[in-house]
Design a protein around this motif. Structure first.
Motif, PDB file in Angstrom:
ATOM      1  N   ASN A  78       0.820  -1.268  -0.152  1.00  0.00           N
ATOM      2  CA  ASN A  78       0.079  -0.407  -0.279  1.00  0.00           C
ATOM      3  C   ASN A  78       1.326   1.778  -0.092  1.00  0.00           C
ATOM      4  O   ASN A  78       0.292   2.732  -0.518  1.00  0.00           O
ATOM      5  CB  ASN A  78      -1.240   0.244   1.343  1.00  0.00           C
ATOM      6  CG  ASN A  78      -0.360  -0.007   2.353  1.00  0.00           C
ATOM      7  OD1 ASN A  78       0.202  -0.614   2.408  1.00  0.00           O
ATOM      8  ND2 ASN A  78      -1.864   0.201   3.337  1.00  0.00           N
ATOM      9  N   TYR A  79       1.833   1.323   0.629  1.00  0.00           N
ATOM     10  CA  TYR A  79       2.887   2.917   0.629  1.00  0.00           C
ATOM     11  C   TYR A  79       4.113   1.657   0.246  1.00  0.00           C
ATOM     12  O   TYR A  79       5.441   2.415   1.339  1.00  0.00           O
ATOM     13  CB  TYR A  79       3.160   3.238   2.288  1.00  0.00           C
ATOM     14  CG  TYR A  79       1.753   3.780   2.275  1.00  0.00           C
ATOM     15  CD1 TYR A  79       1.705   5.513   2.333  1.00  0.00           C
ATOM     16  CD2 TYR A  79       0.599   3.006   2.457  1.00  0.00           C
ATOM     17  CE1 TYR A  79       0.366   6.340   2.093  1.00  0.00           C
ATOM     18  CE2 TYR A  79      -0.957   3.762   3.104  1.00  0.00           C
ATOM     19  CZ  TYR A  79      -0.690   5.755   2.614  1.00  0.00           C
ATOM     20  OH  TYR A  79      -1.849   6.451   2.935  1.00  0.00           O
ATOM     21  N   GLN A  97       7.629   4.389   0.719  1.00  0.00           N
ATOM     22  CA  GLN A  97       7.631   5.358   1.601  1.00  0.00           C
ATOM     23  C   GLN A  97       7.620   3.591   2.826  1.00  0.00           C
ATOM     24  O   GLN A  97       8.614   4.362   3.655  1.00  0.00           O
ATOM     25  CB  GLN A  97       6.511   5.883   2.013  1.00  0.00           C
ATOM     26  CG  GLN A  97       6.404   6.620   3.683  1.00  0.00           C
ATOM     27  CD  GLN A  97       4.955   6.492   3.860  1.00  0.00           C
ATOM     28  OE1 GLN A  97       3.739   7.880   3.078  1.00  0.00           O
ATOM     29  NE2 GLN A  97       4.517   6.267   4.826  1.00  0.00           N
ATOM     30  N   TRP A 157      11.044   4.184   5.540  1.00  0.00           N
ATOM     31  CA  TRP A 157      10.758   3.810   7.086  1.00  0.00           C
ATOM     32  C   TRP A 157      11.679   2.554   7.752  1.00  0.00           C
ATOM     33  O   TRP A 157      11.795   2.905   8.781  1.00  0.00           O
ATOM     34  CB  TRP A 157       9.195   3.471   7.414  1.00  0.00           C
ATOM     35  CG  TRP A 157       8.022   4.655   6.946  1.00  0.00           C
ATOM     36  CD1 TRP A 157       8.838   6.207   6.618  1.00  0.00           C
ATOM     37  CD2 TRP A 157       6.608   4.561   7.639  1.00  0.00           C
ATOM     38  NE1 TRP A 157       7.671   6.969   6.548  1.00  0.00           N
ATOM     39  CE2 TRP A 157       6.844   6.031   7.399  1.00  0.00           C
ATOM     40  CE3 TRP A 157       5.957   4.245   7.744  1.00  0.00           C
ATOM     41  CZ2 TRP A 157       4.884   6.664   7.927  1.00  0.00           C
ATOM     42  CZ3 TRP A 157       4.998   4.223   8.529  1.00  0.00           C
ATOM     43  CH2 TRP A 157       4.462   5.601   8.668  1.00  0.00           C
ATOM     44  N   LEU A 175      -8.013   7.416   2.165  1.00  0.00           N
ATOM     45  CA  LEU A 175      -6.554   7.286   1.400  1.00  0.00           C
ATOM     46  C   LEU A 175      -6.322   6.281   0.808  1.00  0.00           C
ATOM     47  O   LEU A 175      -6.808   5.538   1.402  1.00  0.00           O
ATOM     48  CB  LEU A 175      -5.453   7.530   2.138  1.00  0.00           C
ATOM     49  CG  LEU A 175      -5.871   9.769   3.152  1.00  0.00           C
ATOM     50  CD1 LEU A 175      -4.899   9.349   4.141  1.00  0.00           C
ATOM     51  CD2 LEU A 175      -4.786  10.307   1.991  1.00  0.00           C
ATOM     52  N   VAL A 186      -5.139   1.577   4.155  1.00  0.00           N
ATOM     53  CA  VAL A 186      -4.778   1.908   5.034  1.00  0.00           C
ATOM     54  C   VAL A 186      -4.761   0.690   6.246  1.00  0.00           C
ATOM     55  O   VAL A 186      -5.573   1.123   6.554  1.00  0.00           O
ATOM     56  CB  VAL A 186      -4.659   3.457   5.228  1.00  0.00           C
ATOM     57  CG1 VAL A 186      -3.550   3.710   6.112  1.00  0.00           C
ATOM     58  CG2 VAL A 186      -4.605   4.160   3.620  1.00  0.00           C
ATOM     59  N   CYS A 205      -3.710   2.051   9.230  1.00  0.00           N
ATOM     60  CA  CYS A 205      -4.012   3.027  10.547  1.00  0.00           C
ATOM     61  C   CYS A 205      -5.352   3.095  10.106  1.00  0.00           C
ATOM     62  O   CYS A 205      -5.769   4.501  10.883  1.00  0.00           O
ATOM     63  CB  CYS A 205      -2.665   3.626  11.004  1.00  0.00           C
ATOM     64  SG  CYS A 205      -2.158   4.489   9.299  1.00  0.00           S
ATOM     65  N   ASN A 263      -4.223  10.150  10.884  1.00  0.00           N
ATOM     66  CA  ASN A 263      -3.072   9.801   9.373  1.00  0.00           C
ATOM     67  C   ASN A 263      -2.409  11.168   8.598  1.00  0.00           C
ATOM     68  O   ASN A 263      -2.110  10.962   7.507  1.00  0.00           O
ATOM     69  CB  ASN A 263      -4.603   9.256   8.224  1.00  0.00           C
ATOM     70  CG  ASN A 263      -4.519   7.809   8.164  1.00  0.00           C
ATOM     71  OD1 ASN A 263      -4.367   6.964   8.664  1.00  0.00           O
ATOM     72  ND2 ASN A 263      -5.393   7.669   7.096  1.00  0.00           N
ATOM     73  N   SER A 282       1.338  11.622   9.362  1.00  0.00           N
ATOM     74  CA  SER A 282       2.459  10.938   9.706  1.00  0.00           C
ATOM     75  C   SER A 282       3.269  11.699   9.649  1.00  0.00           C
ATOM     76  O   SER A 282       4.371  11.972   9.304  1.00  0.00           O
ATOM     77  CB  SER A 282       2.247   9.503   8.882  1.00  0.00           C
ATOM     78  OG  SER A 282       2.487   9.992   8.014  1.00  0.00           O
ATOM     79  N   PHE A 330       5.142   5.604  15.306  1.00  0.00           N
ATOM     80  CA  PHE A 330       4.294   4.998  14.867  1.00  0.00           C
ATOM     81  C   PHE A 330       4.180   3.629  15.254  1.00  0.00           C
ATOM     82  O   PHE A 330       5.530   2.894  14.470  1.00  0.00           O
ATOM     83  CB  PHE A 330       4.408   5.001  13.323  1.00  0.00           C
ATOM     84  CG  PHE A 330       2.657   4.479  12.455  1.00  0.00           C
ATOM     85  CD1 PHE A 330       1.748   5.425  12.642  1.00  0.00           C
ATOM     86  CD2 PHE A 330       2.857   3.442  11.651  1.00  0.00           C
ATOM     87  CE1 PHE A 330       0.323   4.558  11.109  1.00  0.00           C
ATOM     88  CE2 PHE A 330       1.576   2.788  10.652  1.00  0.00           C
ATOM     89  CZ  PHE A 330       0.617   3.308  11.002  1.00  0.00           C
TER      90      PHE A 330
HETATM   91  C1  LIG Z   1       0.769   7.539   6.093  1.00  0.00           C
HETATM   92  N1  LIG Z   1      -0.073   7.527   6.886  1.00  0.00           N
HETATM   93  C2  LIG Z   1      -1.272   7.007   5.988  1.00  0.00           C
HETATM   94  C3  LIG Z   1      -0.259   7.330   7.883  1.00  0.00           C
HETATM   95  C4  LIG Z   1      -0.019   5.757   5.934  1.00  0.00           C
HETATM   96  C5  LIG Z   1       0.985   4.804   7.221  1.00  0.00           C
HETATM   97  C6  LIG Z   1       1.395   3.507   6.507  1.00  0.00           C
HETATM   98  C7  LIG Z   1       0.327   2.466   7.041  1.00  0.00           C
HETATM   99  O1  LIG Z   1      -0.100   1.988   5.766  1.00  0.00           O
END
Ligand SMILES: C[N+](C)(C)CCCC=O
Ligand SMILES: NC(=O)c1ccc[n+]([C@@H]2O[C@H](COP(=O)([O-])OP(=O)(O)OC[C@H]3O[C@@H](n4cnc5c(N)ncnc54)[C@H](O)[C@@H]3O)[C@@H](O)[C@H]2O)c1
Length: 424
Positions: free
Chosen positions: A87-88, A91, A95, A212, A217, A219, A379, A381, A387
Motif C-alpha cells: 500500500n505504501y 514510503q 521507513w 486515502l 491503509v 491505520c 492519518n 504522519s 508509529f
Molecule cells: C501515511 N499514513 C497514511 C499514515 C499511512 C501509514 C502506513 C500505513 O499503511
C-alpha cells in the motif's frame, strides 16, 4: 557523519526526482498522483530525519564507586531484513531503510510482489548517493522468498509490514534464530466524534481516516463512532463528500481515488459489503463496481467509496479489517460507553478523537488501547513521531528517535580503575 552524508544525498536525489518517483509509485500501486507525491515527500523527510540522528548516536557514561565507571555503546545489529506491504511501497522502504542504515546496518529488502518497482529505484538512489555496494539490496519474490530471508542464519533482524497472519509466521520463524522483529500489522481503528466537535473538521477527519489510497491503509479509522445527537448531520455531510470523490485515472491531477491493488482485493471488499448488508447494515453510498469512461481503464479494479449506516459492533464489517474504501458509522451516547466499545478489538494500531474539550481529548486518548492516537486530525504522519501498534497490530516502532533502538543493540562496558577484589 559519513552515514548521515549518504542519507542526506539520497534524500536530495529523491526530492530532485520526486515527480518521476511519484509517477512510478502511482503506476506501481494505483494510488492518485496527488497522494503519491505526499508519500515521496514523507520518504525523503524520513531519510533526512535519520541522517540528522546518525551523527548524534551516543551511549551513556555512568560513574561507579572508587573512580570506576561504565559506558554503553549503541552498535549495529548486522544484516536487517525489511519485508514490505503493497500500500505504501516506497514510503515503507524508507521507513525501514532510513533508521536501519543510520544505525550502521545493511538491509535486504523484499517488496510485495504486487508493487515491485519503486524500491529498485530507491536502491539505485542509495548507490548514487554513495552507499557502498551491497549495503541496501532488493530481493524480489513472494511468501517463499520472505520465508527464506526470515529463516536465514546471517540475518540479524526482521522488520515486517503486512497482515497479522503473516506477521505471526515471521515471528515464529524469527524465534528459531532468537532474532528481534518489528511487526507493523493490520488494524480496525476507532475514530470517535463527540457532538462538541467542529463538524466540518470532524467530517474532513473521517474522510482522511477512511479514503486515502483507496482505503487500503493499515491505520485507517474505519469504525467511526458518532455521538447520537449529531449522527444525522454528520452522516449527511460525510455522504455528500464521499459522493464527490473523483475516481479514475490515478495519473490525472484531479483524481482522488484510483483502482484497488488487484482483483482478489476488490472482490474481498465487495464480499464484506455484501455480508454487511446481510447482517443489517445499510449502504448509504457507494460499494459498487465503477467503470471509468476511458476505454483503457475499463478493466481496472475500481469501486465507488462506501459508507455503511445502521452498523452494530458485532457485524463482520465492523470487527474485521476490510482494507478498502468502506467506512462504518456507529452511534454512541456516553464517553464511558464509547471507550469500552472502541477498545473492544483485538487490534490496536491507531485511534482518533474529535472534540473541542481539551480535558476530554486527553482523558480519552489516555484510555484508548492504540499505539498511534490522533486528536482533532487523522492519518497525518510526521516522521518525528513514533508509529506502531498495540495488541495484534504488532510491536516495535517506525519513525521517531525510538526506532534507532529497534535497529541497534546496546553494549555495556564496565571499567575497573582499582584492584580486582577476588572472593577466592
Ligand atoms: C501515511 N499514513 C497514511 C499514515 C499511512 C501509514 C502506513 C500505513 O499503511
Ligand atoms: N502497520 C502498518 O504499518 C501497515 C502498513 C501497511 C500495511 N499493513 C497491513 O498489511 C496488510 C496488507 O498488506 P499485504 O496484503 O501485503 O500483507 P501480507 O502479509 O500478505 O504481505 C506482506 C509482505 O509479506 C510477504 N509475505 C507473505 N507471506 C510471507 C511469509 N510466509 N513469510 C515471509 N513473508 C511473507 C509478502 O510477499 C509481502 O511482501 C494489511 O493487513 C495491512 O493492515 C500494515
Amino acid at each position: 557523519m559519513e552515514r548521515s552524508r549518504v542519507l542526506l544525498e539520497a534524500a536530495r536525489i529523491i526530492r530532485e526526482r520526486s515527480e518521476e518517483l511519484a509517477t512510478m509509485e502511482t503506476i506501481n500501486n494505483g494510488k492518485s498522483i496527488f497522494e503519491a507525491r505526499v508519500d515521496i515527500e514523507i520518504s525523503w523527510q524520513t531519510l533526512e530525519y535519520y541522517a540528522g540522528l546518525a551523527g548524534s548516536m551516543a551511549g551513556q557514561h555512568v560513574q561507579l564507586p572508587g573512580g570506576s565507571f561504565g559506558y554503553t555503546r549503541r552498535e549495529p545489529l548486522g544484516v536487517c531484513v525489511g519485508i514490505g506491504a503493497w500500500n505504501y511501497p516506497f514510503q515503507i522502504a524508507c521507513w525501514k531503510s532510513g533508521p536501519a542504515l543510520a544505525s550502521g546496518n545493511a538491509m535486504v529488502y523484499k517488496p510485495s510482489p504486487f508493487t515491485p518497482i519503486t524500491v529498485v529505484l530507491l536502491a539505485e538512489i542509495f548507490r548514487e548517493a554513495g552507499a557502498p555496494p551491497g549495503l541496501f539490496n532488493v530481493v524480489q519474490g513472494g511468501a517463499s522468498t520472505g520465508e527464506f530471508l526470515s529463516k536465514h542464519p546471517d540475518v540479524a533482524k526482521i522488520s515486517f509490514t503486512g497482515s497479522v497472519p503473516t506477521g505471526s509466521k515471521i515471528m515464529e520463524m524469527a524465534s528459531k534464530g532468537i532474532k528481534p522483529v518489528t511487526l507493523e500489522l493490520g488494524g480496525k481503528s476507532p475514530l470517535i466524534i463527540f457532538s462538541d466537535s467542529d463538524l466540518e473538521n470532524a467530517v474532513n477527519g473521517a474522510m482522511m481516516a477512511n479514503f486515502l489510497t483507496q482505503g487500503q491503509v493499515c491505520c485507517n479509522g474505519t469504525r467511526v463512532f458518532v455521538q447520537s445527537n449529531i449522527l444525522q448531520k454528520f452522516t449527511e455531510e460525510v455522504v455528500k463528500k464521499v459522493k464527490k470523490i473523483k475516481i479514475g485515472d490515478p495519473l490525472l491531477e484531479d483524481t482522488r481515488m484510483g483502482p484497488l491493488i488487484n482483483r482478489p482485493q476488490l472482490e474481498k471488499v465487495f464480499a464484506f459489503i455484501k455480508g454487511a448488508k446481510e447482517q443489517g447494515a445499510k449502504v448509504l453510498t457507494g460499494g459498487e463496481p465503477y467503470i471509468p469512461e476511458d476505454q483503457k481503464l475499463k478493466a481496472g479494479f475500481y469501486m465507488t467509496p462506501c459508507v455503511l449506516g445502521d452498523c452494530k459492533d458485532d457485524m463482520t464489517c465492523v470487527k474485521e479489517e476490510i482494507f478498502g474504501p468502506v467506512m462504518s458509522i456507529l452511534p454512541f451516547d456516553t464517553e464511558e460507553e464509547v471507550l469500552e466499545r472502541a477498545n473492544n478489538s483485538t487490534y490496536g494500531l491507531a485511534a482518533g478523537v474529535f472534540t473541542r474539550d481539551i480535558q476530554r481529548a486527553h482523558r480519552v486518548v489516555a484510555s484508548l488501547q492504540a499505539g498511534m492516537c490522533f486528536i482533532n486530525n487523522y492519518n497525518v504522519s510526521p516522521v518525528e513521531l513514533p508509529f506502531g501498534g498495540y495488541k495484534k497490530s504488532g510491536f516495535g516502532r517506525e519513525n521517531g528517535q525510538v526506532t534507532i533502538e529497534y535497529y541497534s543493540q546496546l553494549k555495556t562496558v564496565c571499567v575497573e580503575m582499582g584492584k580486582v577484589e577476588s572472593v577466592f
